[in-house]
Design a protein around this motif. Structure first.
Motif, mmCIF file in Angstrom:
data_model
loop_
_atom_site.group_PDB
_atom_site.id
_atom_site.type_symbol
_atom_site.label_atom_id
_atom_site.label_comp_id
_atom_site.label_asym_id
_atom_site.label_seq_id
_atom_site.Cartn_x
_atom_site.Cartn_y
_atom_site.Cartn_z
ATOM 1 N N ALA A 1 -3.572 -10.909 -0.549
ATOM 2 C CA ALA A 1 -4.248 -11.963 0.212
ATOM 3 C C ALA A 1 -4.194 -13.302 -0.535
ATOM 4 O O ALA A 1 -3.914 -14.353 0.064
ATOM 5 N N ALA A 2 -4.446 -13.250 -1.832
ATOM 6 C CA ALA A 2 -4.410 -14.484 -2.619
ATOM 7 C C ALA A 2 -3.004 -15.075 -2.645
ATOM 8 O O ALA A 2 -2.828 -16.301 -2.533
ATOM 9 N N THR A 3 -1.991 -14.220 -2.769
ATOM 10 C CA THR A 3 -0.608 -14.695 -2.815
ATOM 11 C C THR A 3 -0.227 -15.442 -1.543
ATOM 12 O O THR A 3 0.485 -16.455 -1.589
ATOM 13 N N LEU B 1 0.824 -1.206 0.000
ATOM 14 C CA LEU B 1 0.000 0.000 0.000
ATOM 15 C C LEU B 1 0.859 1.257 0.000
ATOM 16 O O LEU B 1 0.527 2.262 -0.650
ATOM 17 N N GLN B 2 1.989 1.243 0.716
ATOM 18 C CA GLN B 2 2.871 2.407 0.709
ATOM 19 C C GLN B 2 3.468 2.635 -0.671
ATOM 20 O O GLN B 2 3.730 3.765 -1.080
ATOM 21 N N GLU B 3 3.684 1.550 -1.405
ATOM 22 C CA GLU B 3 4.255 1.666 -2.741
ATOM 23 C C GLU B 3 3.285 2.285 -3.739
ATOM 24 O O GLU B 3 3.695 2.782 -4.790
ATOM 25 N N LYS C 1 -8.128 -1.815 -3.266
ATOM 26 C CA LYS C 1 -8.928 -3.035 -3.348
ATOM 27 C C LYS C 1 -8.198 -4.110 -4.142
ATOM 28 O O LYS C 1 -8.158 -5.284 -3.740
ATOM 29 N N GLU C 2 -7.604 -3.718 -5.271
ATOM 30 C CA GLU C 2 -6.901 -4.691 -6.106
ATOM 31 C C GLU C 2 -5.686 -5.278 -5.397
ATOM 32 O O GLU C 2 -5.452 -6.495 -5.424
#
Length: 390
Positions: free
Chosen positions: A279-281, A216-218, A272-273
Motif C-alpha cells: 500500500a505504501a509503495t 500474498l501468493q509469494e 499485515k506487513e
C-alpha cells in the motif's frame, strides 16, 4: 453382519429421504433458520423428545436418556447462498442451496434421535443432540458454546460427521487432524479516484490490489517450506463500477488455512506487513479486518478408536480408513477446545460417478442411501460410549 440398529434404520429409509427432501427445499443461511428450526421442532415433538431452542443462534438442543455421563451428537443445518443447478426434482428454488449436505446432516441426527428414543431404556446416561446453525459462516459453534450448550447436563465428549458427495457411498474416513484452522481477512485499499484518462491525477487502488494479490501468493511459494501445509486464497477482489473511472477504493478478501499454529502466526504477521508495504509503495492507505479466526479440528485419538470400533460392530462390511486430513475447515473445532471430540467423513457419492462434484458446487448431488448408515453410526457411537463410560 449388520447390527440391530442398522436394520432398524434401514426400515425407515423412506422417512429419512422424505425428511431430507423437505429440508432440501427450505435452505436457509447464517445464524437464523426459522423454517429449518420449525421443521426439526415438529419432528422432535412427534417423537416425544424434549428440546430447547436457543433463539439468538437458531440452535436446538434435545435430550434423550438420563444419567451422570453425557455424550453429544452434533449436526449443522445451514445452507449456502448458491443457486441450485443439480437437476434434482426436489431442488431448491429460493436462491440458496444445501450444496454442502447439511440437509443430510440434519436428517442423520433426526434419524439417530428416532433410534435412540426407541432404545432410551438401554442408555447408560444422557445423549444430547445439537442441531447447529451457521457452520458455513463459522459463527454457529462458538455461539452455541457461548450460549451454554455444553452445560446442563455437562457434555463429556462429542461426535459429528460430514457427508462427501465426491466419495464412495458409505466409505468412512477419520484422523487425528482432519481439518485446518481458518483465518479470514479483508484488506481495504483507499486511493484517490479520478477520470480514466488522467491516472496521474489519482491514486489507483486496483493497481495496488493487483500487486498485493501477487505478493500474498509469494508468501506461500517463497516463505513457507514445501513440507508444510498452508493455503492462502484471495476469493474476493472488488473495485470500481465504470470502465472509464479509476475508483477510490479496492477490497480484497481471503482465507488462510493451516494445521500448525506457528505457521499460521507467521503468515498472519507477514500478511499485515506485506499489505502495509505494498500500500505504501503504491501510495494507498490500507486497513485490515479479521473476518473469522477458527482453530483447526483436532480429534481425540482414543475417542476415534472407540467410535471406529462401534462402526465395525455396526456393519463389518463398512470401509473405514484413517486418511482424513484435508485443507477444509469446520467450526466443530470450538467444541474440541472444551471436550474430547471426533469428526468423521462419510461418503455420499451417487451411483453415477460422472456426476460426482465437490462440496459447495451448484450441481452437487448426495446419495440418500447412506442416511440409515449414518444415523445408525450416530446412535451406536453414543450408546457404546455411554456403556463404556457411564
Amino acid at each position: 453382519m449388520q447390527n440391530q440398529l442398522l436394520k432398524e434404520a434401514n426400515e425407515f429409509q423412506e422417512k429419512l429421504s422424505a425428511w431430507r427432501r423437505a429440508l432440501h427445499q427450505i435452505p436457509e443461511i447464517g445464524l437464523h433458520l426459522p423454517k429449518t428450526v420449525a421443521f426439526v421442532k415438529k419432528e422432535l415433538e412427534q417423537m416425544d423428545i424434549p428440546y430447547t431452542v436457543y433463539e439468538e443462534s437458531s440452535c436446538i438442543v434435545a435430550l434423550i436418556g438420563s444419567g451422570e455421563k453425557c455424550f453429544m451428537l452434533r449436526s449443522d443445518m445451514d445452507a449456502l447462498p448458491v443457486r441450485e443447478e443439480s437437476g434434482e426434482p426436489f431442488a431448491s428454488e429460493n436462491g440458496c442451496m444445501h450444496a454442502c449436505g447439511h440437509d443430510m446432516h440434519t436428517t442423520t441426527l433426526l434419524g439417530a434421535a428416532k433410534l435412540l428414543k426407541s432404545h432410551e431404556r438401554e442408555l447408560k446416561g444422557t445423549v444430547k443432540l445439537l442441531f447447529q446453525s451457521a457452520e458455513e459462516t463459522f459463527q454457529g459453534a462458538k455461539a452455541a458454546v457461548d450460549a451454554g450448550v455444553l452445560e446442563n447436563p455437562r457434555v463429556d465428549a462429542a461426535f459429528a460427521m460430514h457427508v462427501a458427495p465426491n466419495s464412495e457411498n458409505k466409505k468412512i474416513i477419520y484422523g487425528e487432524y482432519p481439518m485446518t484452522s481458518v483465518y479470514g481477512f479483508r484488506v481495504l485499499l483507499t486511493g484517490k479516484g479520478t477520470h480514466g484518462s488522467a491516472p496521474e491525477l489519482g491514486v489507483d487502488p486496483i493497481n495496488a490490489g493487483v500487486h498485493l494479490y501477487l505478493a500474498l501468493q509469494e508468501l506461500i511459494a517463497r516463505e513457507i517450506s514445501a513440507m508444510e501445509e498452508a493455503v492462502l486464497t484471495i476469493g474476493r477482489f472488488e473495485s470500481g463500477s465504470a470502465f472509464n473511472v479509476i475508483p477510490h477504493r479496492a477490497v480484497l478478501e481471503g482465507s488462510l488455512r493451516t494445521f500448525k499454529s506457528e505457521v499460521r502466526d507467521y503468515i498472519i504477521c507477514r500478511i499485515k506487513e506485506v499489505a502495509k508495504g505494498v500500500a505504501a509503495t503504491y501510495r494507498c492507505e490500507v486497513e485490515l479486518e479479521v473476518l473469522n479466526d477458527v482453530p483447526a479440528v483436532k480429534c481425540d485419538v482414543k475417542l476415534n478408536e472407540e467410535i471406529i470400533q462401534s462402526v465395525r460392530e455396526l456393519d463389518s462390511e463398512l470401509k473405514a480408513y484413517p486418511t482424513f486430513h484435508v485443507m477444509g475447515s469446520e467450526d466443530f473445532s470450538y467444541f474440541g477446545e472444551k471436550i474430547p471430540t471426533s469428526y468423521f467423513f462419510i461418503g455420499a457419492g451417487v451411483d453415477n460417478q460422472d456426476e460426482w462434484v465437490g462440496h459447495h458446487n451448484p450441481h452437487a448431488k448426495f446419495n440418500e442411501t447412506c442416511l440409515p448408515t449414518a444415523a445408525a453410526i450416530y446412535a451406536k457411537a453414543a450408546m457404546d460410549w455411554l456403556e463404556n463410560h457411564g
